[in-house]
Scaffold this active site. Structure first.
Site, mmCIF file in Angstrom:
data_model
loop_
_atom_site.group_PDB
_atom_site.id
_atom_site.type_symbol
_atom_site.label_atom_id
_atom_site.label_comp_id
_atom_site.label_asym_id
_atom_site.label_seq_id
_atom_site.Cartn_x
_atom_site.Cartn_y
_atom_site.Cartn_z
ATOM 1 N N GLU A 92 0.825 -1.214 -0.083
ATOM 2 C CA GLU A 92 0.097 -0.034 0.103
ATOM 3 C C GLU A 92 0.921 1.343 0.148
ATOM 4 O OE1 GLU A 92 -2.760 -0.117 3.402
ATOM 5 O OE2 GLU A 92 -3.166 -2.504 2.878
ATOM 6 N N CYS A 105 3.389 8.184 1.485
ATOM 7 C CA CYS A 105 3.692 7.197 2.505
ATOM 8 C C CYS A 105 3.990 6.134 1.561
ATOM 9 C CB CYS A 105 2.707 7.330 3.718
ATOM 10 S SG CYS A 105 3.152 5.965 4.733
ATOM 11 N N CYS A 112 5.392 -7.494 7.334
ATOM 12 C CA CYS A 112 6.388 -7.083 8.058
ATOM 13 C C CYS A 112 6.932 -8.055 9.248
ATOM 14 C CB CYS A 112 5.838 -5.607 8.933
ATOM 15 S SG CYS A 112 6.945 -5.078 9.988
ATOM 16 N N CYS A 116 4.714 -6.012 15.941
ATOM 17 C CA CYS A 116 4.072 -5.008 17.062
ATOM 18 C C CYS A 116 2.712 -5.251 17.380
ATOM 19 C CB CYS A 116 4.170 -3.523 16.506
ATOM 20 S SG CYS A 116 5.771 -2.775 16.331
ATOM 21 N N CYS A 119 -0.483 -3.529 15.226
ATOM 22 C CA CYS A 119 -0.267 -3.092 13.847
ATOM 23 C C CYS A 119 -0.939 -4.044 12.925
ATOM 24 C CB CYS A 119 1.310 -2.876 13.736
ATOM 25 S SG CYS A 119 1.532 -2.489 11.767
ATOM 26 N N CYS A 337 -1.793 2.023 7.031
ATOM 27 C CA CYS A 337 -1.292 1.072 6.231
ATOM 28 C C CYS A 337 -1.402 -0.296 6.672
ATOM 29 C CB CYS A 337 -0.007 1.261 5.952
ATOM 30 S SG CYS A 337 0.242 2.452 4.216
HETATM 31 N N1 SAH Z 1 8.050 -0.160 10.685
HETATM 32 C C1 SAH Z 1 8.336 1.061 10.925
HETATM 33 C C2 SAH Z 1 7.297 2.018 9.891
HETATM 34 C C3 SAH Z 1 5.787 1.693 9.581
HETATM 35 S S1 SAH Z 1 4.719 1.844 10.728
HETATM 36 C C4 SAH Z 1 7.805 1.877 12.228
HETATM 37 O O1 SAH Z 1 7.657 0.895 13.120
HETATM 38 O O2 SAH Z 1 8.234 2.707 12.489
HETATM 39 C C5 SAH Z 1 4.193 3.537 10.739
HETATM 40 C C6 SAH Z 1 3.773 4.157 12.251
HETATM 41 O O3 SAH Z 1 2.182 3.763 12.242
HETATM 42 C C7 SAH Z 1 4.504 3.663 13.089
HETATM 43 O O4 SAH Z 1 4.769 4.688 14.227
HETATM 44 C C8 SAH Z 1 3.604 2.410 13.779
HETATM 45 O O5 SAH Z 1 4.023 2.228 15.126
HETATM 46 C C9 SAH Z 1 2.357 3.016 13.495
HETATM 47 N N2 SAH Z 1 1.114 2.272 13.564
HETATM 48 C C10 SAH Z 1 1.094 0.991 13.411
HETATM 49 N N3 SAH Z 1 -0.122 0.549 13.566
HETATM 50 C C11 SAH Z 1 -1.025 1.306 14.129
HETATM 51 C C12 SAH Z 1 -2.143 1.487 14.592
HETATM 52 N N4 SAH Z 1 -3.025 0.635 14.379
HETATM 53 N N5 SAH Z 1 -2.621 2.938 14.878
HETATM 54 C C13 SAH Z 1 -1.700 3.798 15.045
HETATM 55 N N6 SAH Z 1 -0.530 3.653 14.460
HETATM 56 C C14 SAH Z 1 -0.083 2.769 14.023
#
Ligand code: SAH
Length: 347
Positions: A92, A105, A112, A116, A119, A337
């Site tokens: 995406e 973005c 991934c 986390c 996510c 995303c």
């Molecule tokens: N892997 C990288 C970049 C991708 S995520 C990273 O971890 O930074 C981009 C951002 O969106 C990150 O800060 C991530 O923690 C956040 N993110 C992921 N899922 C989310 C959610 N459900 N709500 C809000 N932010 C989220």
């Protein structure tokens, strides 16, 4: 695509070399490069290139053009694209229209590996890393689609950019190429969950990009529960690397903090956040981006209340930490995303 040259991952200079090896003059390379930068999806459509050379290109090279399979446009102008890669993988990209320009973005991996807890991108792990060309193509194809120049890039889509380090660095050089898209490194941000050794490497690349750290918690217990990467490199290791990055580059660092109801959003957590930033990032300009968590069905997390967010911000302010609550662009299209890709896999 084995044994074939990934032509969109070549710099202008490398493309000239490759075309010279095929016995063709420089201007042919320049013509091909122009087609590539404008978003060609096949060699056939390069209509001023002789048939013989097109045949040679098809034999020796492949074009990793991202193919648009879905586009959702939000009332606020934000649009999210689902792109298909040459092998069917889907990723995406999101385009955000600000008054000062267009920012995209992009994704760096198909899926991934980081795991986390909040996510959507990591729900089914990683399929593979994206090639430099596949990151570049997201920018080119989106620029072509909106018919306007893209001014800035955030590496905040699907994937962990520092887990795909070599390809990301190559992509940054490609997109910054004066002869190509020429997007300034100062207009590029890279977001990481905290792969500490790669932060030290990045500091040595002499690239003036902005580093964005996904922090999300200010004590190791909470952070390890939300982000498994913290068990390998804890908050102290991460923030020490950030201080090194600033010392080496002079670039400001921004911290992402997702507010999750009942997990990391009370006033005590805000005080803790202010304290660790104070301790490790003493003389550095920092900025905290607060993001009410996007509810992901599989995860069961909910965003903090308006009142809770207000209190969190005021504790940071009292402690002289600059924080903004991120404007929720494209919430009507699930612009965060990972969700489209996950949905497509479900169907
Ligand atoms: N892997 C990288 C970049 C991708 S995520 C990273 O971890 O930074 C981009 C951002 O969106 C990150 O800060 C991530 O923690 C956040 N993110 C992921 N899922 C989310 C959610 N459900 N709500 C809000 N932010 C989220």
């Amino acid at each position: 695509m084995e044994n074939k040259i990934d032509i969109l991952s070549l710099s202008h200079a490398e493309l000239r070399e490759f075309i010279a090896e095929l016995g063709e003059p420089k201007y042919r390379a320049d013509q091909i490069y122009t087609f590539l930068m404008r978003g060609a999806s096949s060699f056939e459509e390069m209509n001023n290139i002789p048939k013989k050379l097109i045949e040679k290109l098809n034999e020796k090279a492949f074009l990793a053009t991202a193919k648009q399979v879905q586009k959702l446009t939000s009332a606020d102008g934000t649009a999210k694209y689902l792109y298909e890669m040459y092998d069917g993988e889907k990723i995406e990209s999101v385009i955000m229209r600000y008054h000062y320009g267009n920012t995209i973005c992009i994704s760096s991996e198909a899926g991934c590996p980081m795991g986390c807890a909040f996510c959507a991108s990591t729900l089914s792990g990683i399929s593979r890393k994206l090639l430099p060309s596949e990151m570049l193509s997201q920018v080119i194809q989106t620029q072509k689609d909106i018919g306007e120049r893209i001014d800035g890039i955030v590496l905040m889509g699907i994937g962990e950019p520092l887990d795909n380090y070599e390809n990301v660095i190559k992509f940054l050089r490609l997109v910054n190429d004066e002869k190509g898209l020429n997007i300034g490194l100062r207009h590029i941000s890279l977001s990481t969950c905290g792969i500490v050794p790669r932060i030290y490497d990045l500091a040595k690349e002499e690239m003036a990009i902005t580093l964005s750290i996904s922090l999300h918690a200010a004590n190791d217990e909470t952070r390890s529960a939300l982000m498994p990467v913290n068990k390998k490199w804890n908050i102290e290791a991460l923030l020490t690397a950030c201080a090194d990055y600033f010392a080496a580059t002079g670039r400001r660092i921004s911290f992402e903090y997702t507010l999750i109801n009942g997990k990391n959003d009370n006033e005590e957590a805000a005080r803790e956040l202010a304290a660790v930033l104070r301790k490790y990032c003493k003389n550095m300009p920092i900025h905290v981006n607060l993001i009410p968590v996007n509810a992901v069905k599989e995860r069961g997390f909910t965003p903090s209340s308006k009142d809770g967010i207000k209190k969190f911000v005021s504790v940071l302010e009292k402690n002289h930490i600059v924080a903004t609550v991120r404007r929720h662009l494209g919430s009507d299209i699930n612009a965060s995303c990972g969700q489209l890709r996950a949905k497509k896999a479900e169907n």
